[in-house]
Scaffold this active site. Sequence first.
Site, mmCIF file in Angstrom:
data_model
loop_
_atom_site.group_PDB
_atom_site.id
_atom_site.type_symbol
_atom_site.label_atom_id
_atom_site.label_comp_id
_atom_site.label_asym_id
_atom_site.label_seq_id
_atom_site.Cartn_x
_atom_site.Cartn_y
_atom_site.Cartn_z
ATOM 1 C CG ASN A 62 -1.982 1.022 1.212
ATOM 2 O OD1 ASN A 62 -2.531 1.334 0.174
ATOM 3 N ND2 ASN A 62 -2.317 1.561 2.368
ATOM 4 C CD1 TRP A 128 -0.550 -3.410 3.790
ATOM 5 C CD2 TRP A 128 -0.888 -5.456 4.637
ATOM 6 N NE1 TRP A 128 -1.105 -3.253 5.044
ATOM 7 C CE2 TRP A 128 -1.320 -4.499 5.583
ATOM 8 C CE3 TRP A 128 -0.995 -6.808 4.946
ATOM 9 C CZ2 TRP A 128 -1.858 -4.854 6.817
ATOM 10 C CZ3 TRP A 128 -1.534 -7.170 6.186
ATOM 11 C CH2 TRP A 128 -1.954 -6.199 7.098
ATOM 12 C CD GLU A 151 10.866 -0.698 6.057
ATOM 13 O OE1 GLU A 151 9.781 -0.249 6.469
ATOM 14 O OE2 GLU A 151 11.826 -0.917 6.802
ATOM 15 C CG HIS A 297 7.536 1.623 4.045
ATOM 16 N ND1 HIS A 297 7.748 0.405 4.667
ATOM 17 C CD2 HIS A 297 6.386 1.475 3.325
ATOM 18 C CE1 HIS A 297 6.768 -0.437 4.350
ATOM 19 N NE2 HIS A 297 5.931 0.186 3.537
#
Length: 318
Positions: A62, A128, A151, A297
């Site tokens: 995401n 995710w 990450e 990230h």
Amino acid sequence: MNRRDLLLSTAVATAMTLAAPLPLSAAPADFPYNMKTMSILGNDMAYVDSGMGRPVVFLHGNPTSSYLWRNILPYVADTHRIIAPDLIGMGQSSKPDIAYKYADHAAHLHGLLDALELQDAVLVIHDWGSALGLDWAHQNPDRVSAVAFMEAVLPPVMPAASYEAFGEFGELFKAWQTPGVGEKMILDDDMFLQVILRQVGVKTPLSEDVMANYTAPYPTPESRAPLLAWPREVPFAGQPANVAKIINDYSDWFLASDMPKLMFTVAPGALIPPQAAEWLISRLSNLQAVHLGEGTHYIQEDYPTEIGAALAEWLKSV
């Protein structure tokens, strides 16, 4: 000021503190691959499927898409079959009227991976996409032979014991998971794309050309429904319980597995900060760790050359 407004203002202040004014990233914006589609559960899943040889599957999270991997795929494309899906409701995949919970994404992505009949696959996973990929690998251990991750949704950070345990990002997740507040921040104000992806999650803010590709699938608040659903699936204090269990189950399997693993880290990071990286290094077998430098990230935007080159070299020995 009521509780909702106080939470909203605190979370926005936290995000803007994390967002530093820097020169724009020079990462190339072009996406050099054509997308295929396959109907899964009646909805079109878009994906890159190019090249020949052992399949290497790139899974995003995401609020990104297969576009996240655009400058890394070329390092592998000449020697392997590269597969990079867009999750349901994201990128160029269909955007049905569903809840976009973890189970919805898993049903669509796992259905696509099953339909592709992958064997001896290498997973390259992030955010995710790491949870979805490791969950699928845990269910299909005979079809996955190596995993590269960055990450990723793994212990000791995930599942999080509390918002406070998640550090400076905990306040943001608390706001996103609060009814009314999360809708304002992510659906109405487009915070996940315009602040988190564009500024907070990268070392160098993304250019207009790059952002135009990321934002194209989300022109309206309604179209951004998946971007809000995802942070509400992040488990804190064991809730949502089904997602916490999935993370714990695949993490136990991954920690016990001796398959080859490649981990990319940055500092301070978000899901794998330096302390978590050391924890994983001490517990994962057959692991090669590559520290890239400063980052948060979305490290594919900051270090595409370094990730691509290290991935290609590692694949030679796997």
